[in-house]
Scaffold this active site. Structure first.
Site, PDB file in Angstrom:
ATOM      1  N   ASP A   1       0.833  -1.207   0.000  1.00  0.00           N
ATOM      2  CA  ASP A   1       0.000   0.000   0.000  1.00  0.00           C
ATOM      3  C   ASP A   1       0.865   1.253   0.000  1.00  0.00           C
ATOM      4  O   ASP A   1       0.567   2.232  -0.673  1.00  0.00           O
ATOM      5  CB  ASP A   1      -0.879   0.028   1.253  1.00  0.00           C
ATOM      6  CG  ASP A   1      -2.077  -0.880   1.105  1.00  0.00           C
ATOM      7  OD1 ASP A   1      -2.123  -1.603   0.087  1.00  0.00           O
ATOM      8  OD2 ASP A   1      -2.929  -0.872   1.997  1.00  0.00           O
TER       9      ASP A   1
ATOM     10  N   SER B   1     -15.209   9.111  -4.637  1.00  0.00           N
ATOM     11  CA  SER B   1     -14.060   8.868  -3.779  1.00  0.00           C
ATOM     12  C   SER B   1     -14.003  10.012  -2.764  1.00  0.00           C
ATOM     13  O   SER B   1     -14.837  10.906  -2.796  1.00  0.00           O
ATOM     14  CB  SER B   1     -12.846   8.881  -4.696  1.00  0.00           C
ATOM     15  OG  SER B   1     -11.712   8.587  -3.987  1.00  0.00           O
TER      16      SER B   1
ATOM     17  N   LYS C   1     -13.245   5.239   8.713  1.00  0.00           N
ATOM     18  CA  LYS C   1     -13.097   4.867   7.305  1.00  0.00           C
ATOM     19  C   LYS C   1     -12.602   3.431   7.260  1.00  0.00           C
ATOM     20  O   LYS C   1     -11.408   3.170   7.440  1.00  0.00           O
ATOM     21  CB  LYS C   1     -12.124   5.812   6.601  1.00  0.00           C
ATOM     22  CG  LYS C   1     -12.058   5.581   5.112  1.00  0.00           C
ATOM     23  CD  LYS C   1     -11.251   6.684   4.452  1.00  0.00           C
ATOM     24  CE  LYS C   1     -11.217   6.527   2.943  1.00  0.00           C
ATOM     25  NZ  LYS C   1     -10.607   5.292   2.485  1.00  0.00           N
TER      26      LYS C   1
ATOM     27  N   LYS D   1     -18.108  14.178   7.351  1.00  0.00           N
ATOM     28  CA  LYS D   1     -19.112  14.624   6.374  1.00  0.00           C
ATOM     29  C   LYS D   1     -19.877  15.768   6.995  1.00  0.00           C
ATOM     30  O   LYS D   1     -20.340  15.640   8.138  1.00  0.00           O
ATOM     31  CB  LYS D   1     -20.083  13.480   6.072  1.00  0.00           C
ATOM     32  CG  LYS D   1     -19.425  12.271   5.444  1.00  0.00           C
ATOM     33  CD  LYS D   1     -20.410  11.122   5.298  1.00  0.00           C
ATOM     34  CE  LYS D   1     -19.684   9.886   4.794  1.00  0.00           C
ATOM     35  NZ  LYS D   1     -20.485   8.674   4.909  1.00  0.00           N
TER      36      LYS D   1
ATOM     37  N   CYS E   1      37.236  -1.175  15.129  1.00  0.00           N
ATOM     38  CA  CYS E   1      36.464   0.044  15.387  1.00  0.00           C
ATOM     39  C   CYS E   1      36.723   1.039  14.250  1.00  0.00           C
ATOM     40  O   CYS E   1      37.884   1.343  13.957  1.00  0.00           O
ATOM     41  CB  CYS E   1      36.875   0.641  16.727  1.00  0.00           C
ATOM     42  SG  CYS E   1      36.228   2.301  16.983  1.00  0.00           S
TER      43      CYS E   1
ATOM     44  N   CYS F   1      38.877   4.173  15.997  1.00  0.00           N
ATOM     45  CA  CYS F   1      40.255   4.082  16.509  1.00  0.00           C
ATOM     46  C   CYS F   1      40.980   2.822  16.037  1.00  0.00           C
ATOM     47  O   CYS F   1      42.126   2.603  16.414  1.00  0.00           O
ATOM     48  CB  CYS F   1      40.250   4.144  18.031  1.00  0.00           C
ATOM     49  SG  CYS F   1      39.546   2.678  18.802  1.00  0.00           S
TER      50      CYS F   1
ATOM     51  N   CYS G   1      33.845  -1.426  20.682  1.00  0.00           N
ATOM     52  CA  CYS G   1      35.225  -0.980  20.688  1.00  0.00           C
ATOM     53  C   CYS G   1      35.643  -1.080  22.155  1.00  0.00           C
ATOM     54  O   CYS G   1      34.944  -0.573  23.030  1.00  0.00           O
ATOM     55  CB  CYS G   1      35.286   0.474  20.204  1.00  0.00           C
ATOM     56  SG  CYS G   1      36.880   1.236  20.538  1.00  0.00           S
TER      57      CYS G   1
HETATM   58  S1  IVH Z   1     -18.530   8.067   1.983  1.00  0.00           S
HETATM   59  C1  IVH Z   1     -19.034  10.720  -1.363  1.00  0.00           C
HETATM   60  N1  IVH Z   1     -18.169   6.950   4.308  1.00  0.00           N
HETATM   61  O1  IVH Z   1     -13.778   5.233   1.449  1.00  0.00           O
HETATM   62  C2  IVH Z   1     -18.582   9.955  -0.215  1.00  0.00           C
HETATM   63  N2  IVH Z   1     -16.829   6.199   2.500  1.00  0.00           N
HETATM   64  O2  IVH Z   1     -12.209   7.068  -0.480  1.00  0.00           O
HETATM   65  C3  IVH Z   1     -17.910   8.690  -0.561  1.00  0.00           C
HETATM   66  N3  IVH Z   1     -15.285   4.393   3.072  1.00  0.00           N
HETATM   67  O3  IVH Z   1     -15.182   4.454  -1.637  1.00  0.00           O
HETATM   68  C4  IVH Z   1     -17.919   7.643   0.389  1.00  0.00           C
HETATM   69  N4  IVH Z   1     -15.877   4.220   5.185  1.00  0.00           N
HETATM   70  O4  IVH Z   1     -14.941   2.618   0.103  1.00  0.00           O
HETATM   71  C5  IVH Z   1     -17.775   6.991   3.011  1.00  0.00           C
HETATM   72  N5  IVH Z   1     -18.004   6.046   6.420  1.00  0.00           N
HETATM   73  C6  IVH Z   1     -17.611   6.080   5.148  1.00  0.00           C
HETATM   74  C7  IVH Z   1     -16.611   5.213   4.639  1.00  0.00           C
HETATM   75  C8  IVH Z   1     -16.242   5.309   3.297  1.00  0.00           C
HETATM   76  C9  IVH Z   1     -15.094   3.735   4.224  1.00  0.00           C
HETATM   77  C10 IVH Z   1     -14.541   4.116   1.813  1.00  0.00           C
HETATM   78  C11 IVH Z   1     -15.416   3.810   0.635  1.00  0.00           C
HETATM   79  C12 IVH Z   1     -15.143   4.900  -0.351  1.00  0.00           C
HETATM   80  C13 IVH Z   1     -13.778   5.343   0.046  1.00  0.00           C
HETATM   81  C14 IVH Z   1     -13.545   6.785  -0.352  1.00  0.00           C
END
Ligand code: IVH
Length: 672
Positions: free
Chosen positions: A34, A83, A119, A285, A403, A406, A427
């Site tokens: 990742d 996303s 998330k 949000k 070392c 020295c 050393c």
């Molecule tokens: S909201 C417009 N809420 O994160 C808002 N996403 O990078 C879009 N994800 O594709 C998504 N937990 O796979 C939202 N509580 C949460 C989330 C969440 C995980 C993931 C999801 C999304 C990605 C966005």
């Protein structure tokens, strides 16, 4: 760089990224970690930011995920699946809000209310319900079009197939995250790189019976298309989702304002490892759905939401060189000089390799591509070597037998307690004959817990050493101030400050002086015991190799290891001369005053940052007044002194034990 060259470099990176997208999203078998993936993606975005003429169709800034796999039939999302943009620190969050203020044209100081949700690091899915029945389910795909994976989604227990709640909308897409718990991942991990890939791979099995075998989970967090829904807040939606029969996160919260968001983020970051699934950040949000609608989207992410990521703990880099550092006690520590990488917001360019055994065990070589971990305050270290990336002709690292400073033959000490040889090579020089050891000894001599010379840092020691101003501790008291005043960065005022600080440091207790000498295995506690045994400075100057070191054995706390070390130290003539010379400059504060001070028989502990003084200074004030510092909270503690931002755990425990909790001010009053 030429424009053409930059473009070429950029396109190569795009091609590389898209190759990995394919492995990652479609085949659920990534070839890189990742960290490496994120780095590649970031490199591209950075290049785009820097050179406005760069933009490719498949740039990560304009696509979400990747095209869906060909093996499932596809369907369009009724509302695009988006996303989230990432934030890593306060600046990023401030920027995120600034854009909202500007867009909505509202006051910059408006406190905004957010729905805060973990998330989950899984894969998102969209479920279409009509008249309470689950009709179809789609993966995110490229955000516009996803794969129809209805049958597989139906195997997930957390997903309701029929919903009978009265107020459940009759046409709605419910969105959420499909993931696998770590305990279940353990059982299948040989096939997948991480839990997210396991979830993705399992969910996109052609045969839904295969999917059924793996316990996938689903947590709902939003909706896409909905015919008529009367919900004004995201937090209300989360409550409704639960009522309708979906699982929602028990960690969902409503928080207002960036300071509280950051506070919560810190708290959550520490406990996230207790949760049995991967959470890679918190999603914020804007709670007001009306405002969400007004704000809308930029290319592929909403303006009203952001993912506040947790700091990555590890990253990939390359070993440029392996250097051997020599410490104060002669220990040879191999340090990898690595290509600088950003790990969780800190640029790392050195990583400790611990010792020779560690290098051999992991077969770490110069030129290797390695995963580096940096967690908390721990020194960055190498976790693993990527053998696939090792160049042909690379050679095993040979640990030096002498070392590097020295050139003495290095030794491994035999430990009589464990009956094994130490892993550390040393050393064997005892005095100041080895340059590197000498420098480290002087650094120790002036350090906070020793002479505590203000404004005399490690860098200054190195500089003065290079200029041949110092070679031994006593040289600090005969510095050529005229020469120093003319050095770059120095002047009359700084020289006068230094003089003052050095003068101030010449009065200290015998135990501090013994500790300052930097004798191996003689820390602050042992130095106190030894000073009580020796009694005064004259006696210390008279110690030589003839001394009956075994007489220390009657002192509780001093054992064979310490005695051997003392014998070795006092058999070195340079060390003996250093002590004799120091007698000309240092005045010992007699220790008998120490036992009748205001804090006699009282114990103290600090928590939090002190105002206007360092911990070292506060500690020394207590000790000068015959008090004692404890390092843990127990019934033995009399006073807990609280500074700024104290550790709650300590305060609570002290309360439980009825310990007197006082502020720094109250503590000062005790002194007056
Ligand atoms: S909201 C417009 N809420 O994160 C808002 N996403 O990078 C879009 N994800 O594709 C998504 N937990 O796979 C939202 N509580 C949460 C989330 C969440 C995980 C993931 C999801 C999304 C990605 C966005």
């Amino acid at each position: 760089m030429e424009k053409l060259e930059i473009k070429k470099k950029y396109l190569i990176k795009i091609k590389e990224l898209n190759k990995h997208n394919l492995h990652y999203y479609q085949e659920s078998k990534p070839l890189i970690s990742d960290g490496e993936y994120d780095k590649l993606k970031n490199d591209i975005i950075e290049l785009e930011k820097k050179y406005s003429y760069l933009r490719a169709n498949l740039s990560p800034s304009s696509i979400v995920g990747f095209r869906p796999s060909k093996s499932f039939s596809k369907a369009k999302h009724r509302e695009r699946m988006l996303s989230l943009s990432n934030a890593f620190n306060k600046d990023d969050l401030d920027n995120f809000e600034k854009k909202i203020f500007n867009y909505l044209n509202i006051k910059k100081k408006t406190i905004l209310e957010y729905s805060v949700e973990p998330k989950i690091d899984g894969i998102s899915a969209s479920l279409t319900y009509k008249n309470g029945n689950l009709i179809s389910g789609l993966s995110r795909g490229d955000g516009t079009e996803g794969e129809l994976i209805t049958e597989n989604l139906k195997t997930i227990n957390d997903i309701p197939k029929i919903i009978k709640s009265e107020n459940f909308p009759n046409d709605i897409d419910i969105r959420g995250e499909v993931f696998i718990e770590n305990k279940d991942f353990e059982k299948i991990k040989t096939n997948f790189a991480n839990p997210r890939n396991a979830a993705s791979g399992t969910l996109r099995q052609k045969n839904s019976d295969e999917t059924k075998k793996i316990p996938l989970r689903f947590i709902a967090y939003s909706f896409g298309y909905c015919k008529n829904i009367k919900i004004s807040k995201q937090s209300e939606l989360l409550i409704s989702l639960k009522k309708w029969g979906f699982k929602t996160s028990k960690f969902n919260k409503v928080i207002s304002g960036i300071p509280d968001l950051i506070k919560n983020h810190k708290e959550f970051e520490n406990k996230r490892f207790e949760i049995d699934y991967d959470v890679d950040g918190l999603v914020y949000k804007l709670n007001d759905i009306e405002l969400q609608k007004r704000l809308g989207f930029v290319t592929n992410a909403p303006r009203w939401a952001v993912a506040h990521k947790f700091s990555a703990k590890s990253s990939i880099s390359k070993i440029l060189n392996i250097e051997i550092q020599v410490g104060r006690t002669g220990a040879l520590t191999p340090v990898a000089k690595i290509k600088p990488v950003n790990i969780g917001g800190v640029v790392v360019s050195n990583a400790t390799l611990h010792n020779e055994d560690e290098i051999n065990r992991k077969d770490i070589r110069i030129g290797d591509t390695v995963e580096i971990e940096r967690a908390g305050d721990v020194i960055p270290h190498v976790i693993s070597v990527d053998l696939k990336k090792r160049k042909k002709g690379s050679r095993k690292f040979i640990f030096p037998k002498i070392c590097p400073s020295c050139k003495s033959k290095v030794i491994k000490e035999y430990n009589f307690q464990t009956k094994k040889y130490d892993a550390v090579k040393r050393c064997p020089t005892e005095g100041y004959e080895c340059e590197k050891i000498a420098i480290e000894k002087i650094k120790h001599f002036i350090s906070k817990d020793a002479l505590n010379i203000d404004g005399f840092g490690k860098k200054v020691v190195e500089k003065f050493w290079d200029l041949k101003l110092i070679r031994l501790p006593q040289d600090l008291f005969k510095l050529d101030y005229n020469k120093i005043e003319k050095l770059e960065g120095w002047g009359k005022l700084s020289v006068s400050n230094l003089k003052h600080a050095i003068n101030k440091s010449t009065k200290l207790t015998l135990d501090k002086l013994i500790f300052s000498l930097g004798i191996r295995h003689i820390g602050e506690k042992n130095a106190k015991l030894i000073s009580q045994h020796i009694g005064n400075f004259d006696n210390l100057t008279n110690i030589s190799s003839e001394y009956d070191f075994n007489s220390f054995l009657n002192t509780d706390g001093i054992g064979e290891t310490q005695i051997k070390s003392l014998e070795k130290f006092f058999s070195n003539t340079t060390n003996l001369n250093v002590i004799k010379e120091l007698k000309n400059y240092i005045g010992i504060i007699e220790s008998d005053t120490k036992f009748s001070g205001k804090f006699k028989d009282k114990t103290f502990m600090f928590t939090g940052k002190l105002n206007g003084m360092s911990r070292a200074e506060a500690k020394s004030i207590i000790e000068k007044n015959s008090g004692k510092i404890l390092s843990t909270i127990s019934n033995k503690l009399d006073h807990l002194i609280i500074g700024e931002k104290p550790t709650n755990k300590k305060v609570n425990l002290a309360k439980e034990l009825n310990i007197n909790i006082i502020s720094q001010k109250e503590w000062k009053k005790m002194l007056d």
